[in-house]
Write an enzyme that holds these catalytic residues in place. Structure first.
Site, mmCIF file in Angstrom:
data_model
loop_
_atom_site.group_PDB
_atom_site.id
_atom_site.type_symbol
_atom_site.label_atom_id
_atom_site.label_comp_id
_atom_site.label_asym_id
_atom_site.label_seq_id
_atom_site.Cartn_x
_atom_site.Cartn_y
_atom_site.Cartn_z
ATOM 1 N N ARG A 272 -10.652 10.941 70.224
ATOM 2 C CA ARG A 272 -9.852 11.883 70.945
ATOM 3 C C ARG A 272 -10.032 13.207 70.320
ATOM 4 O O ARG A 272 -10.102 13.449 69.059
ATOM 5 C CB ARG A 272 -8.596 11.812 71.190
ATOM 6 C CG ARG A 272 -8.152 10.367 71.841
ATOM 7 C CD ARG A 272 -6.595 9.873 71.628
ATOM 8 N NE ARG A 272 -6.440 8.596 72.364
ATOM 9 C CZ ARG A 272 -5.309 7.988 72.438
ATOM 10 N NH1 ARG A 272 -4.006 8.655 71.903
ATOM 11 N NH2 ARG A 272 -5.263 6.917 72.793
ATOM 12 N N ARG A 287 -2.804 12.394 62.742
ATOM 13 C CA ARG A 287 -3.299 12.722 63.875
ATOM 14 C C ARG A 287 -4.804 13.176 63.588
ATOM 15 O O ARG A 287 -5.211 14.257 62.988
ATOM 16 C CB ARG A 287 -2.843 13.949 64.634
ATOM 17 C CG ARG A 287 -3.118 14.345 66.055
ATOM 18 C CD ARG A 287 -2.565 15.557 66.569
ATOM 19 N NE ARG A 287 -1.155 15.397 66.875
ATOM 20 C CZ ARG A 287 -0.669 14.757 68.220
ATOM 21 N NH1 ARG A 287 -1.433 14.358 69.055
ATOM 22 N NH2 ARG A 287 0.519 14.506 67.980
ATOM 23 N N GLU A 368 5.138 7.461 66.168
ATOM 24 C CA GLU A 368 4.817 6.765 67.241
ATOM 25 C C GLU A 368 3.562 5.856 66.850
ATOM 26 O O GLU A 368 2.409 6.452 66.608
ATOM 27 C CB GLU A 368 4.151 7.550 68.543
ATOM 28 C CG GLU A 368 3.689 6.586 69.649
ATOM 29 C CD GLU A 368 2.876 7.793 70.663
ATOM 30 O OE1 GLU A 368 1.965 6.903 71.394
ATOM 31 O OE2 GLU A 368 3.363 8.695 70.970
ATOM 32 N N SER A 371 2.637 3.177 72.353
ATOM 33 C CA SER A 371 3.424 3.363 73.665
ATOM 34 C C SER A 371 3.252 2.282 74.711
ATOM 35 O O SER A 371 2.112 1.971 75.082
ATOM 36 C CB SER A 371 2.953 4.578 74.448
ATOM 37 O OG SER A 371 3.296 5.836 73.595
ATOM 38 N N ARG A 410 -1.355 5.069 61.446
ATOM 39 C CA ARG A 410 -0.089 5.453 61.152
ATOM 40 C C ARG A 410 1.001 4.139 60.588
ATOM 41 O O ARG A 410 1.785 4.568 59.899
ATOM 42 C CB ARG A 410 0.704 5.760 62.585
ATOM 43 C CG ARG A 410 0.129 7.190 63.183
ATOM 44 C CD ARG A 410 0.744 7.576 64.344
ATOM 45 N NE ARG A 410 0.217 8.842 64.819
ATOM 46 C CZ ARG A 410 0.492 9.602 65.776
ATOM 47 N NH1 ARG A 410 1.676 9.062 66.509
ATOM 48 N NH2 ARG A 410 -0.047 10.888 66.323
#
Length: 457
Positions: A272, A287, A368, A371, A410
């Protein structure tokens, strides 16, 4: 996507969804295009019917010697043909525009989703393992500093090789990532997931099918072209999540009711462009542009999707429970729900190394790591994924759901910060030790090269 009929019959519901999701889109224009398209389709049907009637009279008129009336009928038939071509051409233009505009409409939030403007109005549903936290060092070293001190994370060389937002995991760092992937896959195999090893490049049709396109084109890595250039259905992109190839496995197919629920899991690297904000919030591997993840994708009958949604949350949670990492469940409000989701929960792990305003009172921050989303039939309509309840019944759209199980970097952050010791070493969670060859502690490696010796004359 939303069906034309739904948008046509429920404009206020769609308008409310646009408002609640903070999407600025001219719904009135879409309705006007749809109305004009329907008027033209009706006109076209009437014109074809009239032309058929006129054409059938021409032969009879000639046989009866009514040449003048026959000539008038021929002229009328020719005029009708010309008008039909004009109507069909305009109708095709409107249909193409309508399809394009419908792809821009977001999913309708489920009625249970809390209404809110942004992430500040998300609702914390519960916390787990937080009240029984392990004893931590007086000062917890953030993962990016500890990773470099242990020589298991290398940001400088990652940037040298690939640019900012990439990193090397090496030694025990690489070993830890590999172990986590295999551990997660094993957990989900126990939950009856069927493994899929997907292709890494995906075509534009697949990105459109799951809702990444056309809205999020700028975040994708395109192969062989610029993101600003027009793209075709067959152009290739690096997958942003395994959700894309796994969901699109069944694009343009009809499944059987006995196939459902269908549960797949897939490990993949993910790519990404999103960089987020600079600073402590994104420093390290929180990130990055490339990251490992195990993804769970479900295909279910509509009346079972919300029960399956709760089950999917529990299946993602199981990884955190076994790793004994404190976490919380956060329900997204409408303004933070996302373009494609009808309902979404985030699983956030506690990382104590950095103080953040939105973190808990005891310090640290929430990250996070999954999701879990129910898309209802939104993706299935875009990708044309259907099922047949019974062999004699018409096909219906399935409901699709997915959730990360989990995002690996993470979890690495949480382990390095939550399981670190006063001496700078890191305990390996007990559930992960068999996947680390029985290793109980990460003590780091030896740096190499002149840079390890300090400045040279």
């Amino acid at each position: 996507m939303l069906s034309r009929q739904f948008v046509r019959e429920n404009p206020e519901t769609v308008r409310e969804a646009l408002d609640n999701k903070g999407v600025d889109l001219d719904l009135d224009h879409i309705l006007e295009v749809d109305e004009e398209w329907r008027d033209l389709k009706a006109e076209g049907d009437d014109l074809r019917h009239e032309r058929n009637e006129v054409s059938s009279k021409i032969g009879h008129l000639k046989q009866e010697g009514k040449e003048e009336e026959a000539e008038e009928a021929i002229e009328r038939s020719s005029a009708l043909k010309e008008r039909i071509e004009e109507v069909e051409e305009r109708a095709d233009e409107l249909e193409a525009e309508l399809e394009e505009r419908l792809l821009e409409l977001p999913q309708i939030p489920h009625e249970s989703v809390p209404v809110g403007d942004d992430e500040s109005e998300n609702v914390e549903r519960r916390r787990e393992l937080f009240d029984d936290r392990r004893d931590l060092p007086e000062e917890v070293v953030p993962h990016y500093d500890l990773g470099e001190e242990l020589d298991i994370l290398d940001f400088e060389r990652g940037a040298k090789v690939s640019g900012g937002g990439f990193y090397f995991a090496k030694g025990d760092g690489a070993k830890l990532e590999h172990a986590l992937v295999q551990f997660m896959l094993d957990v989900h195999r126990e939950q009856d997931y069927v493994d899929v090893f997907p292709p890494i490049p995906v075509n534009s049709s697949s990105m459109r099918g799951t809702g990444q396109f056309p809205k999020f084109t700028e975040d994708a890595y395109r192969l062989g072209g610029s993101n600003e250039e027009e793209y075709d259905d067959d152009d290739l992109w690096l997958l942003p999540t395994a959700e894309v190839p796994v969901t699109n496995m069944y694009r343009d197919e009809i499944l059987l009711s006995e196939d459902l629920p269908l549960k797949h899991q897939a490990y993949s690297p993910n790519f990404r462009r999103e960089a987020g904000e600079h600073g402590t919030e994104t420093r390290g591997i929180v990130r990055v542009h490339q990251f490992n993840k195990v993804e769970m994708v479900n295909f279910v009958e509509p009346d079972e999707s919300y029960e399956r949604f709760e089950g999917l949350v529990e299946e993602a949670e199981e990884v955190l429970r076994r790793l004994e990492l404190p976490y919380r469940i956060l329900e997204m409000c409408t303004g933070d729900l996302g373009f494609t989701q009808a309902k979404k929960y985030d699983l956030e792990v506690w990382a104590p190394g950095d103080e953040m305003e939105e973190g808990p009172d005891v310090g640290g921050r929430w990250l996070e790591v999954s999701s879990v989303s129910n898309f209802e039939d939104f993706q299935a309509r875009r990708a044309s994924i259907q099922y047949r309840p019974e062999k004699h019944e018409s096909a219906e759209y399935v409901h699709t759901l997915n959730g990360s199980g989990l995002a690996v970097p993470r979890i690495v952050v949480a382990i390095l910060e939550y399981y670190q010791n006063e001496d700078g070493t890191v305990d390996v969670p007990e559930a992960l030790q068999p996947y680390m060859g029985g290793q109980e502690v990460i003590e780091g490696g030896e740096t190499v090269g002149e840079s390890a010796l300090g400045a040279q004359d």
